[in-house]
Design an enzyme around this catalytic site. Structure first.
Site, PDB file in Angstrom:
ATOM      1  N   GLY A  30      -0.710   3.271  -2.306  1.00 61.31           N
ATOM      2  CA  GLY A  30       0.070   2.051  -2.126  1.00 61.31           C
ATOM      3  C   GLY A  30       0.427   1.772  -0.690  1.00 61.31           C
ATOM      4  N   GLY A  62      -1.365   0.407   1.305  1.00 67.17           N
ATOM      5  CA  GLY A  62      -1.848  -0.961   1.523  1.00 67.17           C
ATOM      6  C   GLY A  62      -1.261  -1.933   0.520  1.00 67.17           C
ATOM      7  CD  GLU A  74      -4.762   1.029  -4.427  1.00 65.16           C
ATOM      8  OE1 GLU A  74      -5.409   0.839  -3.389  1.00 65.16           O
ATOM      9  OE2 GLU A  74      -3.706   1.682  -4.454  1.00 65.16           O
TER      10      GLU A  74
END
Ligand code: 5RP
Length: 226
Positions: A93, A95, A101
């Protein structure tokens, strides 16, 4: 860590991909090397992207995209990590793509992490903070709840100082546990159950192996037998 190490991990990930596969395509700078290698090999694959950034990059590279509701299962998902331990629990996380994800990792028969070797740690969430995605309405209450439980909490902001907004229109709280987490699986459940939390960035029990790139361009494999 050097770009050579990210490249080595990304390219090793691409070697697991065969034509005909349906993929989960992660996010981040290591995944960039994975996407480049998949495109270079001209493999006939299609993938569910985990972020708008990855979707845009796949379009540029000519990698076919799938929506999550177009496919029952994915053969293989490959994604980066911010930290991982020897049990292959990862924090993700960095990004801000953790929610998509995790959805994609959960759709996949196999989930493989690609990262640089410096991301392997003894205890998670001590140095690199653990991202938690929260609906905007609940940022205050969730932040106070996490603080009351002993976490150090900060709201993620973009360069100009405004609060970051995820692809899902949510906020990110970055949390640290001084000294690192004792039991990531327990923490994952405890945080995920707080009302307003959409996703905790701990990925417990998903990865079957990790491919860790080294500065010299080699890759160390970490898995159940290593
Ligand atoms: C994005 C992620 C990334 O996979 C993680 O931050 C690793 O990124 P990078 O490969 O750029 O270090 O979880 O939400």
């Amino acid at each position: 860590m050097s770009d050579a190490a990210k490249r080595a991990a990304g390219r090793a990930g691409a070697e697991l991909v065969d034509s005909g596969m349906r993929l989960g395509l992660g996010s981040g700078s290591t995944v960039e090397h994975l996407l480049l290698a998949i495109a270079e090999r001209k493999l006939d694959v299609a993938g569910v992207p985990t972020s708008t950034a990855t979707a845009a990059r796949c379009r540029e590279l000519g990698i076919e995209l799938l929506e999550p509701d177009e496919v029952d299962r994915l053969d293989l998902a490959i994604d980066g990590a911010d930290e991982l331990d020897r049990q292959l629990t990862a924090t993700k996380g960095g990004g801000a793509a953790l929610l998509r994800e995790k959805v994609v990792a959960n759709m996949a028969d196999r989930f493989v992490l690609i990262a640089t070797e410096d991301k392997l740690v003894d205890r998670l969430a001590d140095t690199f903070p653990l991202p938690v995605e929260v609906v905007p309405f609940a940022v205050g209450p969730v932040g106070r709840e996490l603080t009351a439980r002993g976490f150090e909490v900060s709201r993620r902001r973009v360069a100009g100082g405004e609060p970051l907004v995820t692809d899902n229109h949510n906020a990110i709280l970055d949390v640290r546990w001084p000294g690192g987490l004792d039991d990531p699986a327990v923490t994952d459940v405890a945080i995920s159950l707080i009302p307003g939390v959409m996703c905790c960035g701990l990925f417990v029990g998903f990865a079957e192996q990790a491919l860790l790139g080294r500065a010299v361009g080699e890759v160390t494999r970490v898995g159940p037998s290593t």
